[in-house]
Design a protein around this motif. Structure first.
Motif, PDB file in Angstrom:
ATOM      1  N   LEU A 135      -3.417  13.813  -6.139  1.00  0.00           N
ATOM      2  CA  LEU A 135      -2.196  13.092  -6.463  1.00  0.00           C
ATOM      3  C   LEU A 135      -1.721  12.258  -5.279  1.00  0.00           C
ATOM      4  O   LEU A 135      -1.323  11.087  -5.427  1.00  0.00           O
ATOM      5  N   SER A 136      -1.771  12.837  -4.095  1.00  0.00           N
ATOM      6  CA  SER A 136      -1.280  12.144  -2.899  1.00  0.00           C
ATOM      7  C   SER A 136      -2.116  10.918  -2.577  1.00  0.00           C
ATOM      8  O   SER A 136      -1.577   9.843  -2.271  1.00  0.00           O
ATOM      9  N   ILE A 137      -3.438  11.054  -2.636  1.00  0.00           N
ATOM     10  CA  ILE A 137      -4.292   9.921  -2.272  1.00  0.00           C
ATOM     11  C   ILE A 137      -4.239   8.825  -3.323  1.00  0.00           C
ATOM     12  O   ILE A 137      -4.305   7.632  -3.008  1.00  0.00           O
ATOM     13  N   ILE A 138      -4.099   9.195  -4.601  1.00  0.00           N
ATOM     14  CA  ILE A 138      -3.977   8.181  -5.658  1.00  0.00           C
ATOM     15  C   ILE A 138      -2.702   7.360  -5.461  1.00  0.00           C
ATOM     16  O   ILE A 138      -2.713   6.129  -5.553  1.00  0.00           O
ATOM     17  N   CYS A 139      -1.596   8.048  -5.171  1.00  0.00           N
ATOM     18  CA  CYS A 139      -0.329   7.344  -4.933  1.00  0.00           C
ATOM     19  C   CYS A 139      -0.422   6.471  -3.678  1.00  0.00           C
ATOM     20  O   CYS A 139       0.104   5.344  -3.646  1.00  0.00           O
ATOM     21  N   LYS A 140      -1.088   6.967  -2.645  1.00  0.00           N
ATOM     22  CA  LYS A 140      -1.247   6.186  -1.427  1.00  0.00           C
ATOM     23  C   LYS A 140      -2.039   4.908  -1.696  1.00  0.00           C
ATOM     24  O   LYS A 140      -1.656   3.814  -1.256  1.00  0.00           O
ATOM     25  N   CYS A 141      -3.137   5.036  -2.425  1.00  0.00           N
ATOM     26  CA  CYS A 141      -3.968   3.864  -2.723  1.00  0.00           C
ATOM     27  C   CYS A 141      -3.215   2.864  -3.594  1.00  0.00           C
ATOM     28  O   CYS A 141      -3.299   1.645  -3.379  1.00  0.00           O
ATOM     29  N   PHE A 142      -2.475   3.371  -4.569  1.00  0.00           N
ATOM     30  CA  PHE A 142      -1.716   2.483  -5.455  1.00  0.00           C
ATOM     31  C   PHE A 142      -0.680   1.700  -4.658  1.00  0.00           C
ATOM     32  O   PHE A 142      -0.527   0.478  -4.838  1.00  0.00           O
ATOM     33  N   LEU A 143       0.043   2.390  -3.767  1.00  0.00           N
ATOM     34  CA  LEU A 143       1.053   1.705  -2.961  1.00  0.00           C
ATOM     35  C   LEU A 143       0.406   0.692  -2.016  1.00  0.00           C
ATOM     36  O   LEU A 143       0.919  -0.424  -1.845  1.00  0.00           O
ATOM     37  N   THR A 144      -0.716   1.049  -1.413  1.00  0.00           N
ATOM     38  CA  THR A 144      -1.393   0.141  -0.488  1.00  0.00           C
ATOM     39  C   THR A 144      -1.826  -1.135  -1.193  1.00  0.00           C
ATOM     40  O   THR A 144      -1.602  -2.249  -0.691  1.00  0.00           O
ATOM     41  N   VAL A 145      -2.460  -0.998  -2.350  1.00  0.00           N
ATOM     42  CA  VAL A 145      -2.916  -2.172  -3.099  1.00  0.00           C
ATOM     43  C   VAL A 145      -1.731  -3.052  -3.495  1.00  0.00           C
ATOM     44  O   VAL A 145      -1.780  -4.290  -3.368  1.00  0.00           O
ATOM     45  N   THR A 146      -0.656  -2.422  -3.946  1.00  0.00           N
ATOM     46  CA  THR A 146       0.527  -3.180  -4.354  1.00  0.00           C
ATOM     47  C   THR A 146       1.107  -3.977  -3.195  1.00  0.00           C
ATOM     48  O   THR A 146       1.403  -5.174  -3.317  1.00  0.00           O
ATOM     49  N   LEU A 147       1.257  -3.328  -2.036  1.00  0.00           N
ATOM     50  CA  LEU A 147       1.838  -4.001  -0.886  1.00  0.00           C
ATOM     51  C   LEU A 147       0.914  -5.076  -0.322  1.00  0.00           C
ATOM     52  O   LEU A 147       1.386  -6.121   0.144  1.00  0.00           O
ATOM     53  N   VAL A 148      -0.404  -4.820  -0.351  1.00  0.00           N
ATOM     54  CA  VAL A 148      -1.354  -5.813   0.154  1.00  0.00           C
ATOM     55  C   VAL A 148      -1.282  -7.097  -0.669  1.00  0.00           C
ATOM     56  O   VAL A 148      -1.349  -8.211  -0.137  1.00  0.00           O
ATOM     57  N   VAL A 149      -1.121  -6.957  -1.973  1.00  0.00           N
ATOM     58  CA  VAL A 149      -1.069  -8.128  -2.853  1.00  0.00           C
ATOM     59  C   VAL A 149       0.275  -8.851  -2.743  1.00  0.00           C
ATOM     60  O   VAL A 149       0.331 -10.088  -2.664  1.00  0.00           O
ATOM     61  N   ILE A 150       1.376  -8.075  -2.715  1.00  0.00           N
ATOM     62  CA  ILE A 150       2.706  -8.687  -2.768  1.00  0.00           C
ATOM     63  C   ILE A 150       3.206  -9.088  -1.381  1.00  0.00           C
ATOM     64  O   ILE A 150       3.794 -10.164  -1.206  1.00  0.00           O
ATOM     65  N   TYR A 151       2.993  -8.214  -0.389  1.00  0.00           N
ATOM     66  CA  TYR A 151       3.527  -8.465   0.954  1.00  0.00           C
ATOM     67  C   TYR A 151       2.420  -8.410   2.008  1.00  0.00           C
ATOM     68  O   TYR A 151       2.466  -7.567   2.922  1.00  0.00           O
ATOM     69  N   PRO A 152       1.409  -9.257   1.937  1.00  0.00           N
ATOM     70  CA  PRO A 152       0.317  -9.190   2.929  1.00  0.00           C
ATOM     71  C   PRO A 152       0.787  -9.453   4.355  1.00  0.00           C
ATOM     72  O   PRO A 152       0.146  -9.012   5.314  1.00  0.00           O
ATOM     73  N   HIS A 153       1.932 -10.172   4.510  1.00  0.00           N
ATOM     74  CA  HIS A 153       2.444 -10.487   5.844  1.00  0.00           C
ATOM     75  C   HIS A 153       3.059  -9.268   6.538  1.00  0.00           C
ATOM     76  O   HIS A 153       3.385  -9.330   7.722  1.00  0.00           O
ATOM     77  N   TRP A 154       3.218  -8.163   5.827  1.00  0.00           N
ATOM     78  CA  TRP A 154       3.752  -6.951   6.449  1.00  0.00           C
ATOM     79  C   TRP A 154       2.784  -6.350   7.478  1.00  0.00           C
ATOM     80  O   TRP A 154       3.182  -5.561   8.321  1.00  0.00           O
ATOM     81  N   GLY A 155       1.527  -6.679   7.370  1.00  0.00           N
ATOM     82  CA  GLY A 155       0.542  -6.191   8.336  1.00  0.00           C
ATOM     83  C   GLY A 155       0.416  -4.677   8.358  1.00  0.00           C
ATOM     84  O   GLY A 155       0.180  -4.037   7.330  1.00  0.00           O
ATOM     85  N   LEU A 156       0.631  -4.089   9.538  1.00  0.00           N
ATOM     86  CA  LEU A 156       0.438  -2.651   9.706  1.00  0.00           C
ATOM     87  C   LEU A 156       1.454  -1.817   8.936  1.00  0.00           C
ATOM     88  O   LEU A 156       1.201  -0.642   8.642  1.00  0.00           O
TER      89      LEU A 156
END
Length: 539
Positions: free
Chosen positions: A158-179
Motif C-alpha cells: 500500500l505504501s509503495i503504490i501510494c508513493k509511486c502514484f504521488l510521484t508520477v502525479t507530481l512529476v507530470v503536474i509540477y516537474p519544476h519542483w525538482g527534489l
C-alpha cells in the motif's frame, strides 16, 4: 514451535516477501523509466545516490543492530524489555538524522539550484522520513518474530503504490519542483508504513485471534516504553549483543553502500554519471533484491529460532542440526543456480535490456559493460546472502566482536580499491571492488560454516557444487546467446531483437530442464519441504 513448523512458516514468509519485492521493484522499475522522460539525470543522481544514501544510512545505523539482536533467541523472551530496547531506535535515529543532515548540507558539494532545485528541503525531508520509519520498529520486530507474513506485504504494498502514484502525479503536474517531488513522496511512504502497522496492532491486540495464538502482548500500551515493577528496564544481555551488532553496522553499511559513499564524498563521478550508474545498478540488482533479500531476511529468522546462538553443534538438538543443514544446503544450491543463470544470460542481454528501458542514453557508452559486470556481482551477492544469514544467526557476542575487526579491514580495503579502480576504470571500478569484497566475505562465512559442521556428518557446503552436465549446459548457453547478440542485437530492427529473445528463451528452458534432471535433491526439497507446506498453510 517445532523446527518443521518454523520451516513452513519461514518458507511462507519468504514467498510472500518475494512477491512483495516483485511488486516493489516492478513499480520502481516502471517509475524510473517514466521519470527519465520528465526529469534530468542530475536529479536522478541526487535522489537515487545522495538523498537515498542519507535515508538508508540513518535507518540502517539506527535499527539494524536492534533487529539482529531482538530477533535472536526463542519465543519465551521478555517482550517488555525487548520493546523498551527497540524504542531506543527512535532517539538514535534523530541523532543520526541531525548529524548526517548537517554533513549533507554543509560538508558536501551543493548542486546547482538551477539544475537541481530544493536541495536543502530534500535533505531535511529525507532525514525526517528515516526518523518516521523508525517509529514502526517495535511493531515490525513483533510481526517478524511471530511470522505475520501478510502484514508486511499489505503495509509495504500500500505504501509503495501510494508513493509511486504521488510521484508520477507530481512529476507530470509540477516537474519544476525538482527534489521536492521525491522528498514528499518518500515522507508519504514512511508515514503510511507506520500507520499500517499501528492500525493492525490496534485491531489485533486483545482480539480472539491474539488470545488463541497466546500472543505475548495484550494491550497497545505494552508496545510503548514502560517500566514493570520488580523487573529490569532492559535485558542487558540483549543490550550488549545489540552493542556488538551496532559496532558492526558501521562497517557493514560501508560495504553495502560503499560505492555511494565514494561517489558522495570523493566526487569521482559527476551527478549525471552518478544517475546513469545508479539506474544500471538498480536494473542489475532487480532480480537479486526481490529474490535474494527476502530469502536472507526470512531464513535468518529460521536459523535464529532453530539453533541456539553461541552454542557449538554438540550442544544443539541433533534433529534441529539436521534440519538446519538440509535447509542451508538447499538454499545454497538454489541461490547459486539463480545467480549463475543471471550471470550467464545477463551477459548477452544487457544491451537489449538497457536500450528497452532507457533508450540510447543507457544502451550507448559504458552502460552495457556495467550491467554485464554487475551480472557477475549478482552471483556473488546470492551466495553471500545465504552464508551470512546463517553465520550471523549463530555467532556468539564474542564472535561478533571479533568479526567486527574483519569488517573493519574489509571496509578499508573496499574504500581504497573503489577509489583507485574508479580512477582507472570509471564506474566499472565500483562493481569490481564490490566483487572483490563480496568474495572475501563469502570466504569468511564459508570457513565459519565448515568449522561449525566439521565434527558432524552433515556437509551443507556441498550445495555449492554443481553437476558437470549442468555446468556444460551453462557454458553452451552462454556461447549461443553471446553469438545471438552479436548477430541479432540491437541495431537490426525489432524482428532481429525478437529472434534474439526467442534464442534466450529456448536456452533458458534447456537450462531449467537440465536442473530438474540433475539437481534432484534440490527439486525434492522444494516440492516436499517448501511448496507442500506453503500449500497447507494457504488451505
Amino acid at each position: 514451535m517445532e523446527s518443521h513448523d518454523v520451516l513452513a512458516d519461514t518458507a511462507q514468509l519468504a514467498s510472500y516477501n518475494m512477491g512483495l519485492q516483485v511488486l516493489f521493484r516492478m513499480l520502481t522499475f516502471g517509475l524510473n523509466a517514466f521519470t527519465l522522460r520528465y526529469v534530468s539525470k542530475e536529479i536522478i543522481g541526487i535522489v537515487n545516490v545522495r538523498l537515498t544514501l542519507l535515508y538508508s544510512t540513518v535507518v540502517f545505523l539506527a535499527r539494524e543492530a536492534f533487529r539482529r539482536a531482538c530477533l535472536s533467541g526463542n519465543a519465551k523472551k521478555n517482550w517488555t524489555q525487548t520493546v523498551n530496547l527497540l524504542w531506543l531506535c527512535v532517539p538514535l535515529g534523530v541523532l543520526w538524522a541531525l548529524l548526517l543532515g548537517w554533513v549533507w548540507l554543509h560538508m558536501l558539494e551543493v548542486p546547482d539550484p538551477v539544475l537541481v532545485p530544493h536541495y536543502r528541503s530534500g535533505v531535511m525531508l529525507f532525514g525526517l522520513s528515516a526518523v518516521v520509519e523508525l517509529v514502526a520498529e517495535p511493531f515490525w520486530v513483533l510481526a517478524q518474530a511471530h511470522l505475520f507474513v501478510r502484514l508486511k506485504v499489505l503495509a509495504e504494498s500500500l505504501s509503495i503504490i501510494c508513493k509511486c502514484f504521488l510521484t508520477v502525479t507530481l512529476v507530470v503536474i509540477y516537474p519544476h519542483w525538482g527534489l521536492l517531488i521525491f522528498s514528499v513522496s518518500q515522507l508519504l511512504y514512511t508515514s503510511l508504513l507506520v500507520l499500517c502497522y499501528v492500525i493492525y496492532f490496534l485491531n489485533f491486540l486483545g482480539s480472539p485471534e491474539a488470545v488463541r495464538k497466546s500472543f505475548p502482548v495484550c494491550r497497545v500500551t505494552e508496545l510503548l516504553p514502560h517500566v514493570v515493577k520488580d523487573q529490569a528496564l532492559l535485558n542487558w544481555k540483549q543490550a550488549k549483543l545489540t552493542w556488538s551488532f551496532f559496532k558492526q553496522s558501521f562497517l557493514k553499511q560501508i560495504l553495502t553502500e560503499g560505492e555511494r559513499y565514494v561517489m558522495t564524498f570523493l566526487n569521482v563521478l559527476n551527478f549525471g554519471d552518478q544517475g546513469v550508474y545508479d539506474i544500471v545498478n538498480n536494473l542489475g540488482s532487480l532480480v537479486a533484491r526481490f529474490i535474494f533479500l527476502p530469502i536472507e531476511e526470512s531464513f535468518y529468522i529460521f536459523f535464529a529460532k532453530v539453533l541456539e546462538r553461541g552454542n557449538d553443534i554438540k550442544q544443539q538438538k541433533q534433529e534441529d542440526v539436521a534440519i538446519a543443514a538440509t535447509v542451508l544446503e538447499s538454499l545454497l544450491k538454489l541461490v547459486l543456480l539463480i545467480g549463475l543463470t543471471i550471470t550467464v544470460f545477463g551477459y548477452a542481454y544487457s544491451q537489449l535490456a538497457l536500450d528497452t528501458y532507457g533508450g540510447a542514453m543507457l544502451s550507448s557508452g559504458s552502460g552495457p559493460s556495467l550491467l554485464r559486470c554487475y551480472s557477475l556481482y549478482v552471483l556473488l551477492l546470492a551466495v553471500n546472502g545465504v552464508t551470512e544469514c546463517f553465520t550471523f544467526a549463530l555467532m556468539s557476542k564474542e564472535q561478533v566482536d571479533r568479526y567486527n575487526l574483519v569488517m573493519l579491514a574489509l571496509s578499508i580495503t573496499f574504500l581504497c580499491i573503489s577509489y583507485y579502480l574508479t580512477h582507472w576504470l570509471g564506474s566499472m571500478g565500483f562493481i569490481l571492488a564490490n566483487c572483490f569484497n563480496m568474495g572475501l566475505r563469502i570466504g569468511h562465512s564459508v570457513h565459519y560454516i565448515y568449522r561449525y559442521y566439521r565434527e558432524s556428518s552433515w556437509r551443507p557446503l556441498m550445495g555449492l557444487l554443481l553437476s558437470p552436465w549442468l555446468i556444460l549446459v551453462y557454458l553452451i548457453c552462454g556461447v549461443v546467446t553471446t553469438f545471438s547478440e552479436a548477430s541479432l542485437c540491437c541495431d537490426k530492427g525489432w524482428l532481429a531483437r525478437l529472434a534474439h529473445i526467442v534464442v534466450g528463451c529456448v536456452c533458458l528452458m534447456v537450462t531449467l530442464t537440465t536442473v530438474v534432471f540433475t539437481e534432484t535433491k534440490l527439486v525434492h526439497f522444494i516440492r516436499t519441504q517448501l511448496l507442500s507446506r506453503y500449500t497447507k498453510k494457504e488451505t
